[in-house]
Structures are given as structure tokens and as C-alpha cells.
Design a protein around this motif. Structure first.
Motif, short mmCIF file in Angstrom:
data_model
loop_
_atom_site.label_atom_id
_atom_site.label_comp_id
_atom_site.label_asym_id
_atom_site.label_seq_id
_atom_site.Cartn_x
_atom_site.Cartn_y
_atom_site.Cartn_z
N VAL A 1 -8.99 8.13 5.74
CA VAL A 1 -8.03 9.16 5.34
C VAL A 1 -7.79 9.10 3.83
O VAL A 1 -7.70 10.14 3.17
N GLN A 2 -7.70 7.90 3.27
CA GLN A 2 -7.49 7.80 1.84
C GLN A 2 -8.68 8.38 1.09
O GLN A 2 -8.53 9.07 0.08
N THR A 3 -9.88 8.15 1.59
CA THR A 3 -11.07 8.72 0.96
C THR A 3 -11.04 10.24 1.03
O THR A 3 -11.35 10.92 0.04
N GLU A 4 -10.64 10.80 2.16
CA GLU A 4 -10.53 12.26 2.28
C GLU A 4 -9.52 12.81 1.28
O GLU A 4 -9.76 13.84 0.66
N ARG A 5 -8.37 12.12 1.15
CA ARG A 5 -7.35 12.60 0.22
C ARG A 5 -7.87 12.57 -1.21
O ARG A 5 -7.59 13.49 -2.00
N VAL A 6 -8.60 11.53 -1.57
CA VAL A 6 -9.14 11.46 -2.93
C VAL A 6 -10.14 12.58 -3.15
O VAL A 6 -10.10 13.26 -4.17
N VAL A 7 -11.00 12.82 -2.17
CA VAL A 7 -11.99 13.88 -2.32
C VAL A 7 -11.33 15.25 -2.41
O VAL A 7 -11.71 16.08 -3.24
N TYR B 1 0.83 -1.20 0.00
CA TYR B 1 0.00 0.00 0.00
C TYR B 1 0.87 1.25 0.00
O TYR B 1 0.61 2.20 -0.75
N LEU B 2 1.91 1.23 0.81
CA LEU B 2 2.81 2.38 0.88
C LEU B 2 3.51 2.60 -0.46
O LEU B 2 3.60 3.74 -0.95
N GLU B 3 3.98 1.53 -1.07
CA GLU B 3 4.63 1.65 -2.38
C GLU B 3 3.65 2.19 -3.43
O GLU B 3 4.01 3.01 -4.26
N THR B 4 2.42 1.74 -3.35
CA THR B 4 1.39 2.21 -4.29
C THR B 4 1.16 3.70 -4.11
O THR B 4 1.06 4.45 -5.08
N ARG B 5 1.05 4.15 -2.87
CA ARG B 5 0.80 5.57 -2.60
C ARG B 5 2.00 6.44 -2.99
O ARG B 5 1.83 7.59 -3.41
N ILE B 6 3.19 5.90 -2.86
CA ILE B 6 4.39 6.69 -3.21
C ILE B 6 4.48 6.93 -4.71
O ILE B 6 4.87 8.00 -5.15
N ARG B 7 4.09 5.96 -5.51
CA ARG B 7 4.27 6.09 -6.97
C ARG B 7 3.12 6.80 -7.67
O ARG B 7 3.01 6.76 -8.89
N VAL B 8 2.26 7.48 -6.93
CA VAL B 8 1.15 8.19 -7.55
C VAL B 8 1.66 9.43 -8.29
O VAL B 8 2.58 10.11 -7.83
N ASN B 9 1.11 9.67 -9.47
CA ASN B 9 1.36 10.91 -10.21
C ASN B 9 0.12 11.22 -11.04
O ASN B 9 -0.87 10.50 -10.98
N GLN B 10 0.16 12.27 -11.81
CA GLN B 10 -1.03 12.72 -12.54
C GLN B 10 -1.52 11.70 -13.57
O GLN B 10 -2.69 11.67 -13.91
N ASP B 11 -0.63 10.85 -14.06
CA ASP B 11 -1.01 9.91 -15.11
C ASP B 11 -1.69 8.65 -14.59
O ASP B 11 -2.41 7.99 -15.32
N VAL C 1 -3.42 8.22 -11.38
CA VAL C 1 -4.20 8.44 -10.16
C VAL C 1 -5.31 7.40 -10.00
O VAL C 1 -5.47 6.80 -8.94
N ASP C 2 -6.07 7.16 -11.06
CA ASP C 2 -7.18 6.22 -10.97
C ASP C 2 -6.69 4.80 -10.68
O ASP C 2 -7.31 4.08 -9.88
N ASP C 3 -5.59 4.40 -11.32
CA ASP C 3 -5.04 3.06 -11.06
C ASP C 3 -4.57 2.92 -9.62
O ASP C 3 -4.79 1.90 -8.98
N VAL C 4 -3.90 3.96 -9.11
CA VAL C 4 -3.39 3.92 -7.73
C VAL C 4 -4.55 3.88 -6.74
O VAL C 4 -4.51 3.13 -5.75
N ILE C 5 -5.59 4.64 -6.99
CA ILE C 5 -6.76 4.62 -6.10
C ILE C 5 -7.38 3.22 -6.09
O ILE C 5 -7.71 2.68 -5.03
N ARG C 6 -7.53 2.63 -7.27
CA ARG C 6 -8.12 1.30 -7.37
C ARG C 6 -7.24 0.26 -6.65
O ARG C 6 -7.74 -0.57 -5.90
#
Length: 174
Positions: free
Chosen positions: A165-171, A112-122, A124-129
């Protein structure tokens, strides 16, 4: 013309807007000189007051925009810190689980931590899923442990907080 502007590349749109602004300035300068030459006995109008009012309005709008951007940045920064604390808390509370479940939960938290670290604009949807899938697996571990006994209650609370918290960040990132 407004419908074709989105089809233009950004540099061409900037060039068109620059030419429009520059052309407007030149036209105003030319008309002002022409008016001054035709009517030399008239004195200049209150251009300084109008320019001051426009600059004041511009300053207000800039301050408002920067204030809004700063507020959003601070909110996102605090949510990032809260998510990091939630991950750390869940990691620590994995000690309350049985050994096999604790190892699996820690592996999922690391993913989960690795997934959250590699998030970027391209992506975002994949990382959230992916994050939601990992959260579902963590929740399944917490439920299974709670059915075995009440000792995993704190772990379940920390996983629940992680999801919140993840839901808040997405919102707040939208």
C-alpha cells in the motif's frame, strides 16, 4: 522571452501575463472601433457564435481538468484509508508474535504512523526513506518469527500488505 519566464517570480509572471491579455483586449477593441468607423455600412460579423464556441470549449476543458483532479483525489483518499487499515491490521496481528517481538513491532508501527502523519511537500523523500527503513525492520521481525514457527504468518501478510500500500501511495502521489 520564454526562457526567462521561469526565472521571474510568480507575481511578476502573473503581472506580465495580465498585461499581455489586457493589451490584447485593448488592441482588439481599438482595431474593432477603427474598422467600424472606416466601414459604417458593414454589419457586425458572427462574433456571438465564435464567443459561444470558445466558451463551450473552455467549459469542456474545465470539466475535463476538474474530473481528472477529482479522480486523482479519490484514488489518493482510498489509498490513505487502505494504508490506515493495513497499519491497524498489522498492529492487531502483532498479538500473534512472541512478547518481545510484539512490543518491538508495535513500537515500530507507532513510529511508522508518526512518520506518515508528518509528511508534507518539503520532506516527502525523507519520509519515504524512513518508512521503508521501518518496513524493513518489521519484515525482519516477521521473518524471524516465521522461522521460529508458523504462527506469525498473518503478521507477515499484514506487513507485506503495508509495504504494498505504501508503494501504491508513492506511485500515485507522483
Amino acid at each position: 522571452m520564454l526562457q526567462t519566464l521561469p526565472l521571474l517570480p510568480m507575481w511578476a509572471g502573473a503581472l506580465v501575463m495580465g498585461l499581455l491579455v489586457f493589451g490584447s483586449i485593448l488592441a482588439g477593441f481599438w482595431l474593432g472601433n477603427r474598422h467600424r468607423l472606416r466601414h459604417p455600412d458593414r454589419e457586425a460579423g458572427p462574433v456571438g457564435a465564435a464567443a459561444g464556441a470558445c466558451l463551450g470549449l473552455l467549459a469542456f476543458l474545465l470539466a475535463f481538468n476538474f474530473g481528472t483532479a477529482t479522480s486523482r483525489f479519490e484514488n489518493r483518499k482510498s489509498l490513505l484509508l487502505e494504508e490506515a487499515n493495513a497499519i491497524h491490521t498489522a498492529w492487531l496481528r502483532a498479538d500473534l508474535l512472541e512478547d518481545a517481538s510484539a512490543a518491538r513491532a508495535r513500537a515500530l508501527l507507532a513510529d511508522y504512523l508518526e512518520t506518515r502523519i508528518r509528511v508534507n511537500q518539503d520532506n516527502v523523500d525523507d519520509v519515504i526513506r524512513e518508512g521503508e527503513d521501518i518496513q524493513d525492520e518489521l519484515w525482519a521481525i516477521a521473518v524471524a518469527e516465521l522461522r521460529a514457527g508458523p504462527s506469525a504468518r498473518l503478521f507477515a501478510q499484514s506487513v507485506n500488505h503495508l509495504v504494498d500500500v505504501q508503494t501504491e501511495r508513492v506511485v500515485h502521489s507522483l
